[in-house]
Design a protein around this motif. Structure first.
Motif, mmCIF file in Angstrom:
data_model
loop_
_atom_site.group_PDB
_atom_site.id
_atom_site.type_symbol
_atom_site.label_atom_id
_atom_site.label_comp_id
_atom_site.label_asym_id
_atom_site.label_seq_id
_atom_site.Cartn_x
_atom_site.Cartn_y
_atom_site.Cartn_z
ATOM 1 N N SER A 192 0.822 -1.207 0.000
ATOM 2 C CA SER A 192 0.000 0.000 0.000
ATOM 3 C C SER A 192 0.860 1.263 0.000
ATOM 4 C CB SER A 192 -0.985 -0.014 1.166
ATOM 5 O OG SER A 192 -0.384 -0.533 2.315
ATOM 6 N N VAL A 200 -8.825 4.866 -2.031
ATOM 7 C CA VAL A 200 -9.656 4.299 -0.970
ATOM 8 C C VAL A 200 -10.732 3.384 -1.530
ATOM 9 C CG1 VAL A 200 -11.337 4.864 0.834
ATOM 10 C CG2 VAL A 200 -9.201 6.145 0.646
ATOM 11 N N ASN A 221 -7.057 -3.751 5.532
ATOM 12 C CA ASN A 221 -7.441 -2.713 4.574
ATOM 13 C C ASN A 221 -7.463 -1.340 5.243
ATOM 14 O OD1 ASN A 221 -8.572 -1.932 1.919
ATOM 15 N ND2 ASN A 221 -10.369 -1.399 3.152
ATOM 16 N N SER A 235 -15.010 0.813 0.841
ATOM 17 C CA SER A 235 -13.674 0.211 0.872
ATOM 18 C C SER A 235 -13.664 -0.999 1.804
ATOM 19 C CB SER A 235 -12.671 1.259 1.350
ATOM 20 O OG SER A 235 -11.362 0.752 1.339
ATOM 21 N N SER A 254 -7.410 10.536 -3.640
ATOM 22 C CA SER A 254 -8.081 9.853 -2.536
ATOM 23 C C SER A 254 -9.126 8.839 -2.987
ATOM 24 C CB SER A 254 -8.716 10.888 -1.609
ATOM 25 O OG SER A 254 -9.648 11.655 -2.330
ATOM 26 N N TYR A 291 -15.277 5.240 2.766
ATOM 27 C CA TYR A 291 -14.586 4.309 3.671
ATOM 28 C C TYR A 291 -15.366 3.008 3.779
ATOM 29 C CZ TYR A 291 -11.987 8.395 5.321
ATOM 30 O OH TYR A 291 -11.206 9.498 5.398
ATOM 31 N N ASN A 296 -5.058 1.707 4.090
ATOM 32 C CA ASN A 296 -5.540 3.003 3.614
ATOM 33 C C ASN A 296 -4.729 4.141 4.229
ATOM 34 O OD1 ASN A 296 -7.586 2.789 1.651
ATOM 35 N ND2 ASN A 296 -9.021 2.020 3.196
ATOM 36 N N VAL A 332 -6.640 0.282 -3.106
ATOM 37 C CA VAL A 332 -6.131 -0.380 -1.908
ATOM 38 C C VAL A 332 -6.842 -1.713 -1.651
ATOM 39 C CG1 VAL A 332 -5.895 -0.201 0.604
ATOM 40 C CG2 VAL A 332 -5.181 1.686 -0.855
#
Ligand SMILES: Nc1ncnc2c1ncn2[C@@H]1O[C@H](COP(=O)(O)OP(=O)(O)O)[C@@H](O)[C@H]1O
Ligand SMILES: [Mg+2]
Lengths: 258, 264
Positions: A62, A95, A158, A200, A91, A197, A162, A99
């Motif tokens: 990452s 996200v 994860n 994700s 971003s 989020y 991030n 990722v």
């Protein structure tokens, strides 16, 4: 030509059959797994084995994804004199997409291959049959803790990844493109809404379940002979990559309806 | 070769009611036929030995009895209940009573010897850890292994030791029926004798029914009430050790004298 079509057909059929088998395994596992004793000890052990041991790889991956993406966007934005928008630009892709997906095909595939190799060698040495012969349930004993552990640990990894990816982006923004790290951070966070989020994490959760199941499925159907374990392991990696990408496509469709 | 005279007294015992009956069983893997129209009765409380060529299907026979493999056709009765029709719970109950000792041991290599032997006890009983520990030690003693091995991992044991730990794991549950798949293959003479004694002792003291696969004819003659010979996808010859040893049938004589080829 017909030969090629035949081959494509065979691959598709095999894929569909495997999907059926994996779904069946999922059904059996969620039906029998939660019965008492739930097996928290084994779940905890597997979470450490699968999750904590994947942290170094996840961190490394990452960090580099964050750096590479910031570099690409920085390079493109520079031409428009818009490099200060780098945080906004990076971003969402990181996200919501990069990722979780890259994690699933690297860390996730590693988990699945490990599970397949472990269960495959148990199958070959009749240890799985021995569990049945002793009146216990191999699905409950082996699949359930691994499925839960994989499903839990990928979202946790994860979340951490991030953060690391954001850090990687900030390093490149600051040192290469002269966008202050603090400003990058603020714009990066500013662009994200809670749903980003959440999507994700949900992706990571689904991918975690998928790789856990696929690893167990391939381990269980390993045939006789030690070379079969190697074959199962490679098949697992391929099956994971394909199913993660396909699942990602559908999840993206759900989260971003047009 | 054991003299027929020495085995005559054991074979004098009357045949008991069968506890396991295999009736008209067919089993094939793809087009590789293992059994065709096979019949076998295993009398209760006695010891029956299966002899036959490697790859002939002896392990498959035992796995069908505890439902690890399903026959393509035919019935397999244990105490009158058909294994082929059992669901998950019934199989679990069956496997508590009928133990299968795997040919290769099939020890769990992620667990210590003690945890291997205790596996069935933890799964099926509410015994305390002290009770389990005592039981585990007693079972290891039965198969001629010392307590020093309790904390060893299976990977550090020799083949013969693994085999005996697997035996201990199966007898820990005090099953009514034990299926021994080549329990003495690869063991030295002293330990072959230990295993033979154990089979005889479990049978005489606890009335355990045993089904034993072995290539060791002296062992077969020593422990068996009945010997079943596997040939041509079925068991064409079943008899007392005395009948086997004195048989005029060429195939039986060839086998008893160790002149039999492995299955193709
Ligand atoms: N699970 C299985 N899948 C396919 N073939 C099998 C399986 N188990 C056994 N076989 C085949 O069945 C035959 C009999 O095997 P087995 O019962 O192990 O022989 P043995 O008499 O030496 O114990 C062998 O040819 C073996 O390859
Ligand atoms: Mg065998």
């Amino acid at each position: 030509m017909t030969d090629l079509l035949d081959r494509i057909g065979a691959v598709l059929v095999r894929g569909i059959v495997q999907m059926g088998e994996v779904s069946r395994l999922l059904w059996i596992t969620v039906r029998r797994g939660p019965r008492r004793p739930v097996g928290f000890g084994e779940i905890k052990y597997q979470t450490v084995m699968l999750g904590v041991r994947s942290l170094p790889l996840a961190t490394f991956m990452s960090l580099f994804i964050g750096m590479i993406l910031a570099w690409q966007f920085g390079w493109a934005l520079q031409d428009f004199g818009a490099k200060m928008a780098l945080g906004y630009a990076s971003s969402l892709a990181l996200v919501r997409e990069l990722v979780p997906t890259v994690l699933a095909v690297t860390v996730g595939a590693k988990m699945a291959a490990g599970i397949a190799a472990e269960l495959g060698s148990m199958k070959v040495t009749e240890q799985i049959d021995a569990i049945s012969a002793l009146g216990a349930d191999p699905v409950k004993k082996l699949v359930w803790p691994r499925l839960v552990a994989a499903t839990l640990s990928l979202p946790l990894i994860n979340a951490w990844s991030n953060v690391v990816a954001l850090g990687g982006g900030a390093i490149i923004a600051d040192t290469v493109f002269g966008v202050p790290a603090g400003y990058f951070y603020e714009t990066y966070i500013d662009e994200l809404v809670p749903m980003d989020y959440l999507s994700s994490e949900i992706k990571a959760l689904v991918f975690g379940g998928l790789v856990g199941l696929i690893g167990c499925h391939h381990g269980f159907r390993t045939e006789i002979g030690t070379e079969a374990v190697g074959r199962s392991t490679t098949d697992t990696v391929v099956a994971c990559s394909i199913s993660v990408i396909v699942a990602d496509f559908f999840l993206t469709m759900i989260f971003l309806p047009v | 070769m054991t003299a027929p005279g020495r085995i005559a007294d054991r074979s004098a015992r009357p045949a008991a009611e069968p506890i396991i009956r295999m009736i008209g069983v067919d089993k094939a893997f793809g087009d590789h036929v293992v059994y065709r129209d096979m019949y076998l009765d295993v009398p209760k409380g006695q010891t029956t030995t299966i002899i036959g060529p490697s790859g002939g299907g002896k392990s498959v026979c035992m796995k069908m009895i505890i439902g690890l493999l399903r026959p393509d056709r035919g019935r397999i009765l244990v105490d009158g209940a058909d294994v082929t029709e059992m669901g998950e719970e019934e199989l679990r109950a069956l496997r508590r009573r009928v133990a299968y000792v795997f040919q290769g041991g099939a020890l769990f290599d992620s667990m210590t010897v003690a945890d291997n032997v205790a596996y069935g006890l933890r799964e099926h009983t509410d015994l305390s850890e002290e009770e389990i520990d005592a039981k585990v030690r007693a079972c290891l003693d039965m198969v001629g292994l010392s307590d020093d091995l309790l904390d060893e991992m299976p990977s550090s044991l020799s083949g013969g030791m693994k085999k005996r730990v697997a035996l201990a794991r199966s007898i820990a549950m005090e099953p009514d029926v034990i299926l021994y798949d080549e329990p003495t293959t690869g063991l030295d003479p002293k330990n072959i004798a230990v295993i033979g004694d154990m089979i005889l002792k479990l049978q005489s003291e606890l009335g355990v029914t045993s089904l034993v696969v072995t290539h060791d004819m002296p062992m077969a003659f020593r422990v068996s009430d009945h010997i079943a010979m596997l040939s041509d996808h079925k068991f064409p010859f079943v008899g007392t050790p005395y009948e086997m040893a004195t048989s005029e049938v060429d195939l039986v004589r060839d086998f008893v004298h160790g002149r039999i080829a492995d299955a193709p």
